[in-house]
Design a protein around this motif. Structure first.
Motif, PDB file in Angstrom:
ATOM      1  N   ALA A  62      52.334  32.287  30.515  1.00  0.00           N
ATOM      2  CA  ALA A  62      51.625  31.809  31.710  1.00  0.00           C
ATOM      3  C   ALA A  62      52.137  32.509  32.964  1.00  0.00           C
ATOM      4  N   LEU A  66      49.759  34.869  35.344  1.00  0.00           N
ATOM      5  CA  LEU A  66      49.594  34.650  36.790  1.00  0.00           C
ATOM      6  C   LEU A  66      49.981  35.892  37.580  1.00  0.00           C
ATOM      7  N   GLU A  69      47.156  38.482  37.116  1.00  0.00           N
ATOM      8  CA  GLU A  69      45.954  38.106  37.856  1.00  0.00           C
ATOM      9  C   GLU A  69      46.159  38.293  39.356  1.00  0.00           C
ATOM     10  N   ASN A  70      47.304  37.872  39.850  1.00  0.00           N
ATOM     11  CA  ASN A  70      47.595  38.047  41.284  1.00  0.00           C
ATOM     12  C   ASN A  70      47.657  39.522  41.665  1.00  0.00           C
ATOM     13  N   ASP A 101      46.342  27.323  37.755  1.00  0.00           N
ATOM     14  CA  ASP A 101      47.601  27.898  37.277  1.00  0.00           C
ATOM     15  C   ASP A 101      48.011  27.353  35.918  1.00  0.00           C
ATOM     16  N   ALA A 104      46.691  29.259  32.790  1.00  0.00           N
ATOM     17  CA  ALA A 104      46.881  30.713  32.747  1.00  0.00           C
ATOM     18  C   ALA A 104      47.011  31.234  31.322  1.00  0.00           C
TER      19      ALA A 104
END
Length: 175
Positions: A62, A66, A69-70, A101, A104
């Protein structure tokens, strides 16, 4: 008179529209006027490919999802800011998404695993300032100016956007 929670229905059937929040009329007018006065402008919607190494065990899946993706979203904002640098109507670009979140790892596992790499796509929107040069934005994205965009489109403000904005302002205490 028609009462509805469907802004699509209101757009199709009504010439004068009111939006209530907290028991009070907050917005009243025709669709074009409401979007012009209370709308957020035009949004650039995109699908971005994202991937992480499936065998990397240095951190939780996860956390890696994240971060990936960020990073993809940061690349979009940086590319658009670079392209629109001289555009005086664009002061800040805000990226919006409905990614939770806590989900994820599930998003990654919902994709495909190819050669020990989880691959999936995320949908994001970038709010463009009113008056932004849409032809320039379209040409930039269509010409590959943003790395790896799978699909994209430009949408004007909708009544649904206004409804969410007005009701959020009321319920967040800023109205």
């Amino acid at each position: 008179m028609l009462t509805t929670h469907s802004m699509t229905e209101a757009e199709a059937l009504c010439t004068r529209i009111g939006i209530m929040a907290g028991g009070k009329m907050r917005v009243l007018g025709d669709q074009v006027d409401i979007c012009a006065r209370y709308g957020t402008g035009t949004s650039l919607h995109m699908q971005l490919p994202v991937s992480v190494d499936a065998k990397d065990s240095t951190s939780d899946l996860a956390v890696r999802v994240l971060a990936a993706e960020n990073a993809a979203m940061d690349r979009v904002v940086a590319a658009l800011k670079g392209e629109l640098q001289g555009d005086t109507t664009t002061t800040t670009l805000a990226i919006r998404h409905d990614l939770k979140d806590a989900l994820a790892g599930t998003r990654a596992r919902g994709g495909v695993c190819v050669s020990n790499t989880w691959q999936w796509e995320v949908r994001v929107s970038v709010l463009l300032a009113p008056g932004a040069d849409l032809a320039r934005v379209f040409a930039f994205v269509a010409g590959g100016g943003i790395e790896s965009v799978v699909d994209f489109g430009l949408n004007n403000c909708s009544l649904e956007d206004v409804f969410i904005q007005v009701s959020s302002q009321y319920f967040n205490g800023s109205a």
